[in-house]
Design an enzyme around this catalytic site. Structure first.
Site, mmCIF file in Angstrom:
data_model
loop_
_atom_site.group_PDB
_atom_site.id
_atom_site.type_symbol
_atom_site.label_atom_id
_atom_site.label_comp_id
_atom_site.label_asym_id
_atom_site.label_seq_id
_atom_site.Cartn_x
_atom_site.Cartn_y
_atom_site.Cartn_z
ATOM 1 N N ILE A 186 0.836 -1.203 0.000
ATOM 2 C CA ILE A 186 0.000 0.000 0.000
ATOM 3 C C ILE A 186 0.874 1.259 0.000
ATOM 4 C CG2 ILE A 186 -1.792 1.265 1.233
ATOM 5 C CD1 ILE A 186 -2.732 -1.442 2.327
ATOM 6 N N CYS A 187 1.917 1.223 0.846
ATOM 7 C CA CYS A 187 2.767 2.408 0.989
ATOM 8 C C CYS A 187 3.455 2.847 -0.309
ATOM 9 C CB CYS A 187 3.825 2.189 2.060
ATOM 10 S SG CYS A 187 3.133 1.738 3.648
#
Lengths: 175, 254
Positions: free
Chosen positions: A46-47
């Site tokens: 996600i990051c």
């Protein structure tokens, strides 16, 4: 969590920047504004969308005299390998290994011992001008951060959803 | 099944093909039905024989009642296992469909969850990331691994309702016949009952000894047998004591 008007805690921490490990001191940052964004972990699915998003938008932030700094609890070596994995990141990734900085900003998830997804925009006096935190599973908007930076730098009253080129609020009124 | 179990026990699992290994594990899961069915069949029949021996004088009546109880018990247990497995399978299938829909709609959530799980199991974060990334190149592999690691679901989670029902029913029948046979062979009700109870205890010990002691490689197989016997008989004895305790209430019921 710190809020607008609070003094931003400073730091002197190792970081990965420009393909090597070095240190970054808060008071060495010379830009007008600073975007300090906390994220949970390197090597995550996600990051990277945020980390690379800020990387791609860096020229636009630079135009606004704004530095970008990323922070997570990972060690600097992992930051370095992570930035290489992402094809190079043009701003420093700070290693807040003991989570102290995240705790000072009030964004450390004490149960998981990772930083929340939180963004702080610091002004010239290094006072927090804007802050936002989101769910650990939801990536933040880089363009919204840039919009807020531009709005703050305008020094004018900016109505909702203001974009550069839109009209400002009246000079004699305050929101 | 015995062949598969023996093969599973005597041949190292690692040398078998993955599908054979999986089949062996799926069959081993049926141990639950066998143990449950045998234990219930033995105890129910022993209880019926003991209860009727005190209440009914005719030996033939006792045997007929025990046979009727055995038939009803086997059918009931078989039907119960069939319905239970069927319901469980439907619930798991629905859950798997939901998990797969989520995986397709938000692959990064599944990737992140799988990464976290692998990291918890000892891989470094970086290694976990690379494994998940590799798995992501084949969505089917990613989904099935995620289902197993995150939700604990797999193809083996699906029981076979018909097989489970038949196995449970026959296990009950086999268990029920054990105390019934010596009772039928001996002409004296008292001697028959003693033989039935002794056989019941022996079978309960044997099931614990073989299944938990030998098959599950308990360090002290005899202890496993005794534990099985004590728990099974203890439950029966407790039931008997509770029955005695509430028997005075029977007088109050019109």
């Amino acid at each position: 969590m710190l809020k607008p008007g609070d003094v931003a805690p400073d730091w002197d921490l190792p970081c990965a920047f420009d393909g090597r490990i070095s240190r970054l001191r808060f008071d060495r940052i010379r830009s007008d504004m600073v975007v300090l964004f906390f994220y949970p972990h390197d090597f995550s699915f996600i990051c990277p969308t945020e980390v690379t998003g800020f990387h791609r938008a860096q020229p636009a932030f630079r135009q606004e005299q704004t530095s970008i700094v990323g922070v997570s609890v990972d060690d600097p070596e992992l930051h370095l390998r992570w930035s290489q994995e992402l094809g190079g990141i043009s701003y420093p990734l700070i290693a807040d290994q003991d989570g102290r900085l995240a705790r000072q900003y009030g964004v450390l998830d004490e149960r998981e011992k990772v930083a929340m997804r939180a963004t702080f925009i610091l002004d010239q006096r290094r006072i927090i001008a804007y802050c936002v935190a989101s769910s650990i599973n939801v990536g933040r908007s880089v363009s919204e951060t840039l919009r807020v930076v531009r709005a703050l730098r305008s020094g004018r009253l900016c109505p909702a959803d203001w974009q550069p080129g839109d009209e400002f609020g009246p000079l004699d009124q305050k929101f | 099944m015995r062949g598969a179990l023996n093969r599973g026990l005597k041949v190292p699992l690692a040398v078998l093909k993955p599908e054979e290994q999986r089949r062996i594990f799926e069959r081993l899961a049926n141990v639950r039905e066998i143990v449950f069915g045998v234990q219930d069949g033995v105890l129910t029949t022993a209880g019926v024989l003991a209860g009727l021996s005190g209440a009914v004088s005719g030996r033939a009546q006792i045997i007929l009642s025990a046979l009727a109880s055995t038939a009803a018990g086997a059918l009931s247990m078989g039907a119960g296992a069939y319905l239970g497995t069927r319901a469980e399978t439907e619930v798991i299938r629905t859950e798997m469909r939901r998990a797969r829909r989520q995986a397709k709609a938000q692959p990064y959530i599944v990737q992140e969850s799988l990464l976290e799980q692998l990291a918890k199991e000892g891989l470094s974060r970086e290694a976990s990331y690379r494994v998940v990334r590799l798995l992501s190149s084949a969505p089917q592999a990613l989904y099935s691994t995620a289902e197993e690691k995150i939700y604990g679901l797999s193809g083996g989670s699906f029981g076979n309702p018909i097989a489970d029902g038949l196995l449970m029913g026959f296990a009950f029948l086999a268990g029920a016949v054990i105390p019934l046979l010596p009772f039928m062979m001996l002409s004296s009700v008292r001697a028959g009952l003693f033989a039935a109870l002794a056989t019941t205890a022996l079978v309960l010990f044997g099931v614990g000894y073989l299944i938990e002691g030998r098959l599950a490689e308990h360090p002290h197989p005899a202890l496993a047998g005794v534990r099985f016997l004590v728990i099974a008989l203890g439950a029966a004895a407790l039931g008997y004591v509770i029955g005695l305790a509430i028997s005075p209430l029977g007088a109050a019921v019109p």
